[in-house]
Design a protein around this motif. Structure first.
Motif, PDB file in Angstrom:
ATOM      1  N   VAL D 120       0.836  -1.206   0.000  1.00 28.29           N
ATOM      2  CA  VAL D 120       0.000   0.000   0.000  1.00 28.29           C
ATOM      3  C   VAL D 120       0.866   1.249   0.000  1.00 28.29           C
ATOM      4  N   THR D 121       1.940   1.210   0.778  1.00 25.96           N
ATOM      5  CA  THR D 121       2.828   2.373   0.836  1.00 25.96           C
ATOM      6  C   THR D 121       3.401   2.667  -0.545  1.00 25.96           C
ATOM      7  N   LYS D 122       3.898   1.627  -1.169  1.00 27.00           N
ATOM      8  CA  LYS D 122       4.521   1.817  -2.481  1.00 27.00           C
ATOM      9  C   LYS D 122       3.485   2.295  -3.503  1.00 27.00           C
ATOM     10  N   PHE D 123       2.339   1.663  -3.454  1.00 28.37           N
ATOM     11  CA  PHE D 123       1.257   2.006  -4.384  1.00 28.37           C
ATOM     12  C   PHE D 123       0.864   3.471  -4.214  1.00 28.37           C
ATOM     13  N   THR D 124       0.686   3.878  -2.946  1.00 23.39           N
ATOM     14  CA  THR D 124       0.283   5.259  -2.685  1.00 23.39           C
ATOM     15  C   THR D 124       1.342   6.235  -3.183  1.00 23.39           C
ATOM     16  N   GLU D 125       2.601   5.919  -2.888  1.00 25.06           N
ATOM     17  CA  GLU D 125       3.679   6.820  -3.317  1.00 25.06           C
ATOM     18  C   GLU D 125       3.694   6.947  -4.839  1.00 25.06           C
ATOM     19  N   GLU D 126       3.503   5.810  -5.495  1.00 26.29           N
ATOM     20  CA  GLU D 126       3.486   5.821  -6.958  1.00 26.29           C
ATOM     21  C   GLU D 126       2.359   6.702  -7.485  1.00 26.29           C
ATOM     22  N   MET D 127       1.206   6.616  -6.815  1.00 29.42           N
ATOM     23  CA  MET D 127       0.049   7.388  -7.265  1.00 29.42           C
ATOM     24  C   MET D 127       0.241   8.870  -7.002  1.00 29.42           C
ATOM     25  N   ILE D 128       0.931   9.184  -5.890  1.00 31.19           N
ATOM     26  CA  ILE D 128       1.226  10.592  -5.607  1.00 31.19           C
ATOM     27  C   ILE D 128       2.094  11.137  -6.730  1.00 31.19           C
ATOM     28  N   GLU D 129       3.065  10.314  -7.125  1.00 28.49           N
ATOM     29  CA  GLU D 129       3.961  10.732  -8.178  1.00 28.49           C
ATOM     30  C   GLU D 129       3.225  10.937  -9.501  1.00 28.49           C
ATOM     31  N   ARG D 130       2.323  10.020  -9.818  1.00 28.65           N
ATOM     32  CA  ARG D 130       1.580  10.144 -11.075  1.00 28.65           C
ATOM     33  C   ARG D 130       0.572  11.275 -11.037  1.00 28.65           C
ATOM     34  N   GLY D 131       0.139  11.619  -9.835  1.00 26.51           N
ATOM     35  CA  GLY D 131      -0.809  12.704  -9.719  1.00 26.51           C
ATOM     36  C   GLY D 131      -2.231  12.221  -9.858  1.00 26.51           C
ATOM     37  N   SER D 132      -3.143  13.126  -9.526  1.00 27.74           N
ATOM     38  CA  SER D 132      -4.547  12.761  -9.541  1.00 27.74           C
ATOM     39  C   SER D 132      -5.037  12.615 -10.966  1.00 27.74           C
ATOM     40  N   ARG D 133      -5.977  11.700 -11.203  1.00 26.77           N
ATOM     41  CA  ARG D 133      -6.508  11.502 -12.543  1.00 26.77           C
ATOM     42  C   ARG D 133      -7.311  12.711 -12.981  1.00 26.77           C
ATOM     43  N   LYS D 134      -7.978  13.326 -12.014  1.00 31.35           N
ATOM     44  CA  LYS D 134      -8.813  14.464 -12.367  1.00 31.35           C
ATOM     45  C   LYS D 134      -7.966  15.630 -12.850  1.00 31.35           C
ATOM     46  N   ALA D 135      -6.783  15.762 -12.218  1.00 27.68           N
ATOM     47  CA  ALA D 135      -5.917  16.881 -12.576  1.00 27.68           C
ATOM     48  C   ALA D 135      -5.351  16.694 -13.981  1.00 27.68           C
TER      49      ALA D 135
END
Lengths: 287, 665, 335, 136, 274
Positions: D120-135
């Protein structure tokens, strides 16, 4: 080809109706523009002269068998259409004993619309590796040798785009979509009594005809055909706003072929890939 | 409109130390359909539970959310709590704000926000819960045991002694199984027949046991408590009521067929009992080999030369018990539980080309040696070479033949071979003091009570030469066998001139174990050993309720383990059959007949055969769920494209509500 | 005398309007021609048969929020949707304009649909006569004409050196204020539509053959998609549902069609039009029987869109002829 | 949605292995970012692709499905089916512009609490890096 | 082949001619590298056979290999080239795009094909033959895919078709020691002696082989066995092609039967086969 095939089909239809083997023959007749084909339902031997077969016979008539349950019916199928017969047989939607299959070795169908016809083959004929019907009771035409495996060049081309570009592309398509469900209505694999998209509880897809909802519809429509789509491409042909639905179907088809070496509708006792499994397969999931 | 109560637990400081519980309670009060929200110090305490019960009554709550620890912890506790207040226990949803929130997040703001979301999701879900009632189904208090070896015998006796009816089905003409073929048993050197035969007789005489020998299970329908089983009773051609088992017929029969019981080393007549102590001690006619039956067969076509008519048995039978009118017959019986004890067979060593591929008569399997050593065996207990009947002096044993060998697809250890080989070495020496034994082994595995001592005895007292290494080749040179191998401890090739080579063939499941498993819908591994529900905690249960497994059909084990295993399975069966009715979990799938299109994708994916076909009034064939078989996995729900199947407790509506609550707030 | 506006002047006039108001005009979107807001005159396609979808969308959008509800102080506050934007619809064909006018019937009949009337009010329509009717066109048979100016605010007809301008309404006049028009004696050509569909007496004919098996045989071929309804300028079936997001609930109206299964399903699961034949008959009866009965005009304008778009070639022109023929036969039989 | 800052991740966890694994993460206090919201399902085979697509349609940034390791399914076979379904769904979603990284399927056993936290930690960090889909 | 194993070469060509099997020698064959390369340089051990394989592929012909060792190396190479990475690596080394689309068969398999009729002129009746396949012709089975590794029958069936009797014996596929032929003669002697003596004890009049290396070891060292191991007699060792030739009507001279170290002619004379 045309007149000879037409004659064979008429003769067979006549015989079937006269003998009472079937109540109805589902075939093609000439449409209101005077040259392109449309589905025809022949109930009387005298009507068989209406039947034609030419390179505008695009429609997958197998879909109509779903309305003929319990009634002996003959149907004319091209190679691709014939695969949908197997699909519906394996999913217990039609009864083989009630169906007489007139298979036609397909010479390919051309791009056409009402009152306009080109000489160019439809895109589906470029991928087609099933000119010979896989299941039939009576065959029209000499079986031909099928071409080399499909290379899915259209999919590969789409994949050269970035994810953002692809997202934008599909969003644009979703903007056009009016959710008329012609794609579903034409598809032989779509036969649910209540399609998920129209269910109110659970309300999977909201009422808005808006890009988000339309994308959801198009995604799940394609996914519900995963391992079941037989590439007749009727969905794309009937779309009034020309959404390239074949890309979605074929993206999955390529994956199904690659992962499971499976082509839908090749035999009537095949088990679709999503309702079976192998224990030791590597699918790039959770590995 | 629902009136939902939300109870947020502080769990001391476990939750309250991180999550701002009052804030969660306040937020809950404003959630749709929530009529009441409160906090508890310890919800699971009696005080906490009482406050929930009171609130349900006073606030007229009809659904409850408890935000606390994992539902895996206290779901059942709280179901009882709400039930005590008069609510249906399934109108409860637990929101896990401890394990999934306060214990893994340290930032109070984030954790509180997440806890509010989790409660919101639980509220959305509980609003769609329905009252559910567990169903009671009756059960047949009878057990079926498939396989009459020592395991099945033990299970049958134990269940029968507990007062339940037992039907024991055995495909051979006699019960007894592999154990009856053994001469002595390790490490005590008890005579196998001496300890087994009394148990066989007990089975035959037990008033609660019906013995169906020469019979096979054909089809199994139903579910726990209510199985319906078709059993094929093969025609024996002998009327067991009239037959006294006097033996006149089998002594008179002129036909000679290699005896299966003696591993082909001896022969038997066409009307036969497999061995002297057989139970029942009455013969069957082997139709394929009986001369008169062959004649009758010939009469049908009259092709080929006319075989002799015989019918000697009929002539000599003093009680006119031969009854050729018998036909194979299928009977259907009802059972509440089934125990599978189909046992093992030994590995066919002919795949080992280097050991002669079965070409050399003096290369035999251990089970063949057992028959040669048995006083009731083909040689009367004298160990004689099959090739020339001479007494072997140099005997080579090769271990792990069809065990621990990837090359032949048998990587597992058969567990008993080390010990029986030690037994053989000791026994051979006892039979003939001049015998020298050589044992090629990989490891000597002697883990068991008195086992190591026994294996030592073979080496130290009997002088068997244990050579660590494998044999590369055996070839016939003149009358004897040349055994080429390697002693890996000294790293030199070894060459032994042997009179007899005994291969310690491993265990594999009996033929058709996989077919029986398929009929019962239980799993089996790649070697066809049956798979238990849990290798440690549920060793005799299977994934299918009411079906139990025991003995060597599950995996290699020795006699005492088999007996214990059989007893364990019997205990489970007795516990099951002692109930007056069975309660089914109501969290099962259901089919909406209006939506089902009858494609039966659900049936294809159901691991428990819980989906049947059903015809509606408007003549559509649709799916229906057998709630006694359904275990609530929900595979069918996802397989169903039109959404006609749903799973109680985890309905599509509920899961969707949870998602929507989360994303749309 | 005819008033003429040159092509360039037309474009600059439109460009001027675009600065202040939204202009919808036929434009190319992939391989379709659709009415879309345009930012410059270059985007406008002048040379087109007709758009793939009818312009009814501007008055009766695919999806439209009727009102919004939010909880407020223990109660619920409702806010109806209003149409604030002034819109210019450029390039509407006479048949489609007639379609809009026809829909005034059901929408403005009391109680009037507030959103429809607002859209109508805020929209100024600039019509464009057809120069060459397409093969599917049959407007003349349905009481219209390729240059019928009766339902627009301004009518343009292409002439050699520009467009002949007819100002029909005050709205149109207002919009044209300050635009310089040339006077010319050029007479705009009157295009003809050769197709002749026997619409006369259709009401009687269809009434007579209402129960004829013709409909169920025709329905054999129909796949019951909603294409005909969605391209049609006069189909206006809709569905209404609520949608809640972040505490705000919208009541939403979207297109629907009498052709889709379940459109007429009522509580308890009964559907009075469960079979395909009755659904298909409904569509044609609505156009050819109920519309004339209720509003005095045929509900079809002869745009021919459904003729092209139908995946299985259910051709309304054929059907009108068939209905007349069968109606006559049935009539004889009963007499 | 109350994940004010950072991505919203929706997790579907099978009751018998992965949900228990997440419980184990809690019991062993293996911390991970608070972006994930967990929905309990009996089996990964109960997770309808419709739900996944719905999450993305509604703007979720990422979805995690976790089930028992192949061979360990409480229902014997459930995860074998989900493995196939999600292999195809992932390919389709990626093709339609939802990067496959945003839809993750993991096998987590009841004993793998720490591993769950790590995933979960890695996944979350990766998603933070990719940014929000809405943005995006 | 032209040198030490001329008997094999000549007899094979004669037999092939008679049976209508057309042989074409690859012009540019290279040594397979057996015994040297495969124990020292893995890449080289693949590249050498790969070069030969490529030629056969270009010619579009199946490759019939008389020597068991060469056969083994070629098959091993094909096996390893199934791996895509290896294929790329070796392709690089050879400098040509390789493929695995080549058929490689031992000469024995080619000539024992029962679809090829044998015009027997003189049945070898009364001759008892121990068929010796050696270790590399049939092993490892997953690589070579030819006959049974422990009890092969191809040559036995062929010999029986020639009218002789193929005896059943246990060392058909045991190692003769060729791998260490130059380094450890003692090992060669011991292994070869075991083979010969079992063949003899089992009643064989001669041993038939299908590999020049096997032949060399079994034929050449019989004298040394007498000296070092007390091997008291002689046992002729013949190529199976020579036995074929004999039955097809060629003379011992044509078949170079007089060239063996252990002279088979007295035995053949005794059996009235010359």
């Amino acid at each position: 080809m045309g007149s000879d095939f037409t004659q064979q089909i008429r003769d067979k239809a006549k015989e079937l109706l006269e003998k009472g083997t079937v109540e109805c023959v589902i075939g093609y007749e000439t449409g209101s523009d005077g040259f392109s084909a449309r589905p025809a339902f022949i109930y009387e031997p005298a009507e068989v002269e209406r039947l034609v077969f030419d390179n505008t016979c695009s429609h997958n008539l197998v879909k109509y068998l779903l309305n003929k349950k319990g009634k002996p019916t003959a149907v004319i199928v091209k190679g691709c259409d014939s695969r949908s017969l197997n699909l519906l047989l394996s999913e217990k939607q039609i009864d083989r004993d009630n169906i007489f299959i007139i298979g036609v070795v397909c010479p390919g169908v051309v791009e056409w619309g009402w009152n306009n016809r080109s000489d160019q083959l439809q895109i589906r004929c470029n991928w087609c590796r099933q000119h010979n019907p896989v299941i039939y009771d009576f065959l029209v035409g000499e079986p031909v040798t099928e071409g080399p495996p499909d290379d899915f060049a259209d999919i590969a081309a789409m994949e050269t785009k970035s994810t953002e570009e692809r997202e934008a592309f599909w969003r644009e398509q979703a903007e056009h979509c009016v959710r008329c469900y012609a794609c579903r209505q034409a598809c032989p694999g779509c036969y649910c009594i209540d399609c998920f998209v129209e269910q109110l509880d659970p309300e999977w897809v909201g009422i808005r005809i808006a890009p988000e909802e339309n994308l959801m519809w198009n995604t799940i429509r394609a996914f519900h055909l995963a391992g079941r789509c037989i590439s007749c491409n009727e969905c794309e042909r009937v779309c009034p706003v020309n959404i390239p639905l074949s890309l979605l179907n074929r993206r999955i088809e390529r994956e199904v072929l690659g992962l499971f070496d499976y082509r839908a509708g090749m035999s009537e006792d095949a088990v679709a890939p999503l309702i079976t499994f192998m224990k030791d397969e590597k699918l790039g999931i959770g590995e | 409109m629902s009136r939902i109560g939300v109870f947020v637990c502080h769990c001391g400081t476990n939750i309250g130390g991180v999550v701002n519980v009052p804030e969660v309670v306040e937020a809950a009060r404003h959630m749709p359909l929530v009529a009441y929200a409160d906090a508890n110090k310890y919800t699971c305490s009696e005080v906490g539970q009482a406050s929930i019960r009171d609130a349900i009554r006073e606030q007229r709550l009809d659904r409850v959310v408890i935000a606390s620890c994992s539902p895996r912890m206290h779901e059942n506790t709280f179901r009882r709590t709400v039930a005590a207040a008069g609510l249906n226990p399934y109108l409860l949803e637990i929101s896990n704000i401890r394990e999934h929130c306060s214990w893994v997040h340290s930032d109070s703001k984030d954790a509180t926000a997440k806890a509010i979301d989790l409660v919101r999701m639980a509220v959305a879900k509980v609003a769609r819960h329905e009252s559910l009632l567990p169903k009671q189904v009756g059960l047949t208090k009878r057990a079926l045991i498939i396989g009459g070896g020592i395991t099945g015998i033990q299970a049958a006796l134990d269940i029968a002694s507990a007062g339940h009816e037992v039907v024991l089905v055995e495909k051979e003409p006699s019960i007894g199984g592999r154990m009856s073929q053994l001469d002595k048993t390790f490490p005590t050197l008890d005579c196998s027949a001496c300890i087994l035969t009394p148990k066989m007789v007990d089975v035959a005489q037990h008033p609660n046991i019906t013995l169906l020998t020469y019979s096979e299970v054909k089809e199994v329908r139903g579910f726990v408590g209510n199985f319906e089983v078709d059993i094929l009773k093969k025609a024996k051609m002998v009327d067991y009521v009239k037959c006294t088992g006097c033996g006149t017929c089998w002594q008179a029969c002129p036909e000679r067929i290699p005896s299966e019981f003696d591993m082909g080393l001896g022969s038997r007549p066409a009307i036969y009992i497999p061995f002297a102590q057989a139970v029942p001690n009455k013969p069957v006619i082997d139709i394929a080999n009986c001369r008169y039956e062959k004649y009758l067969k010939w009469k049908e076509t009259e092709e080929g030369p006319e075989p002799p008519q015989c019918r000697i048995c009929e002539g000599v039978c003093p009680t006119e018990a031969i009854d050729r009118s018998q036909k194979d017959e299928i009977i259907t019986e009802k059972f509440g539980a089934v125990v599978v004890t189909t046992g093992f067979k030994t590995f066919d060593h002919s795949v080992y080309g280097e050991y002669g591929g079965g070409r050399y008569p003096d290369v035999i399997s251990s089970l063949e040696l057992e028959r040669l050593m048995s006083a009731a065996g083909p040689t009367g207990g004298e160990v004689l070479r099959p090739s020339d009947g001479s007494h072997p002096k140099n005997v080579v044993f090769i271990q792990c033949v069809g065990s621990r060998d990837d090359k032949v697809g048998r990587p597992y250890c058969s567990k008993v071979c080390c010990m029986y080989t030690a037994k053989h070495a000791i026994m051979l020496r006892e039979h003939d003091h001049e015998v020298q034994c050589y044992v090629f082994y990989i490891d000597v595995r002697a883990g068991g009570k008195d086992f190591e001592e026994f294996a030592r005895r073979a080496q130290d007292e009997t002088g068997a030469l244990y050579l660590r290494g494998r044999v590369s080749q055996i070839y016939q040179e003149g009358k004897n066998l040349k055994v080429l191998g390697e002693d890996s401890l000294i790293g030199r090739p070894v060459e032994i001139e042997a009179d007899l080579v005994v291969l310690a063939t491993g265990m594999e499941p009996s033929d058709n174990a996989d077919l029986i498993a398929q009929k019962l819908n239980i799993s089996y591994n790649t070697y066809n050993f049956l798979i238990e529900a849990h290798p440690k905690l549920r060793p005799v249960e299977t994934q299918t309720d009411g079906i139990f497994v025991a003995g060597t059909c599950v995996g290699p084990r020795d006699i005492p383990d088999c007996v214990a295993h059989g007893g364990a399975a019997a205990a489970k069966v007795v516990a099951l059959l002692s109930q007056d009715s069975l309660t089914t979990d109501p969290l099962t799938s259901i089919v909406d007949p209006m939506k089902c299109v009858g494609c039966f994708a659900c049936k294809e994916v159901c691991p428990f055969n819980a989906i049947d076909e059903q015809v509606t009034r408007d003549k559509r064939t649709i799916a229906s769920i057998n709630e006694s078989l359904c275990k609530g996995c929900g595979l069918c729900v996802v397989a169903c494209r039109p959404g006609a199947v749903n799973l109680r407790g985890f309905t599509s509506q509920q899961l969707l509500s949870e998602v929507l609550t989360l994303v749309r707030g | 005398m005819t008033k003429i506006i040159g092509k360039n002047e037309l474009e600059s006039w439109l460009s001027g309007i675009m600065k202040e108001r939204t202009v919808f005009a036929p434009t190319r979107v992939d391989d379709l021609i659709l009415f879309r807001p345009v930012q410059s005159a270059d985007e406008i396609v002048f040379d087109y048969e007709n758009t793939n979808l009818s312009p009814k969308e501007l008055f009766f959008p695919k999806t439209e929020t009727l009102f919004t509800a939010v909880p407020k102080d223990g109660d619920i506050e409702l806010t109806p949707t209003t149409v604030d934007q002034e819109v210019i619809l450029f390039g509407i064909r006479p048949c489609d304009a007639r379609g809009i006018a026809i829909l005034d019937g059901p929408f403005l009949d009391e109680p009037a649909d507030s959103l429809w009337s607002q859209h109508r009010e805020k929209t100024t329509m600039i019509g464009l006569s057809c120069t060459k009717p397409a093969p599917q066109c049959f407007c003349t048979s349905m009481g219209s004409a390729p240059n019928d100016a009766s339902n627009v605010d301004i009518m343009l007809t292409q002439v050699e050196d520009g467009y002949a301008v007819e100002t029909i309404t005050e709205k149109g006049e207002k919009l044209l204020q300050g635009v310089e028009l040339r006077e010319s004696d050029v007479q705009p050509p009157v295009p003809t539509c050769d197709v002749n569909i026997p619409a006369e007496g259709i009401v009687e004919a269809i009434t007579k053959m209402f129960d004829d098996p013709y409909w169920s045989r025709l329905a054999d071929r129909c796949i019951h998609c909603n294409v005909c309804a969605y391209v049609c300028p006069t189909c206006y079936c809709f569905d209404i549902r609520d949608r809640t997001d972040k505490g705000k609930t919208e009541r939403i109206r979207t297109w629907e069609s009498c052709q889709s299964k379940g459109f007429t399903r009522i509580a308890g699961g009964y559907d009075p039009r469960a079979d395909k034949g009755t659904r298909l008959r409904q569509r044609f009866c609505h156009k050819l029987l109920y519309f004339p009965q209720q509003f005095g005009a045929l509900g079809c304008v002869g745009c021919g869109r459904c003729v092209i778009a139908c995946p299985v070639n259910i051709d309304i022109r054929e059907i009108i002829s068939d209905v007349q023929k069968i109606g006559a036969e049935v009539g004889q039989g009963s007499n | 949605m109350s994940v004010d800052n950072g991505p919203l991740i929706i997790g579907f966890l099978c009751n018998w292995c992965s949900y228990a694994g997440a419980d184990m993460a809690g019991t062993s206090r293996a911390a991970y970012p608070a972006n994930i919201r967990i929905i309990r399902v009996p089996c990964s085979g109960r997770v309808d692709p419709l739900l996944i697509v719905k999450c993305f349609e509604e703007g979720a940034d990422a979805v995690l499905v976790a089930g028992c390791h192949p061979g360990d399914c409480h229902y014997n076979e459930g995860n074998y089916y989900s493995r196939r379904r999600f292999a195809l769904l992932r390919a389709l979603l990626d093709f339609m512009g939802i990067e496959k990284e945003r839809f993750q399927v993991e096998w987590v056993s009841a004993s793998e609490g720490k591993r769950f936290a790590k995933i979960v930690t890695k996944f979350t960090e990766e998603m933070i890096e990719r940014g929000s889909r809405k943005a995006s | 082949m032209h040198a030490t194993a001329a008997e094999y070469d000549v007899s094979t060509r004669l037999v092939c001619q008679k049976l209508g099997v057309e042989l074409r020698e690859l012009e540019d064959w290279v040594c397979c590298g057996a015994s040297a390369a495969h124990s020292t340089d893995h890449l080289l051990s693949l590249a050498l056979p790969a070069h030969t394989l490529k030629q056969a592929e270009e010619k579009g012909l199946p490759l019939a290999v008389p020597c068991a060792m060469c056969f083994s190396r070629l098959k091993f190479t094909l096996h390893e080239l199934e791996n895509k990475d290896t294929l790329a690596l070796v392709s690089g080394a050879v400098g040509k795009e390789l493929s695995t689309a080549v058929t490689v068969k031992p000469m024995l398999q080619v000539l024992a094909d029962e679809d090829i009729p044998l015009p027997i002129a003189k049945p070898l009746s009364g001759l008892k033959v121990a068929c010796y396949y050696g270790c590399l012709l049939v092993r490892p089975p997953e690589v070579v895919g030819f006959d049974d590794a422990e009890n092969p029958q191809t040559m036995d069936h062929l010999i029986e078709r020639l009218g002789a009797e193929a005896i059943d014996w246990g060392l058909k596929t045991s190692c003769c020691g060729a791998g260490v032929a130059f380094a450890r003669l003692d090992v060669v002697l011991k292994l070869s002696h075991r083979i010969l003596s079992l063949a003899q004890k089992s009643g064989a009049d001669c041993v038939a082989v299908a590999c020049p290396m096997c032949h060399a070891n079994l034929d050449m060292y019989q004298k040394d066995m007498t000296v070092k191991l007390g091997w008291k007699t002689e046992l002729p060792v013949l190529y199976f092609t020579q036995l074929m030739g004999l039955s097809l009507g060629f003379s011992p001279k044509e078949l170079l039967l007089d060239k063996h170290i252990t002279n088979p002619l007295p035995m053949l004379r005794e059996k009235k086969l010359t």
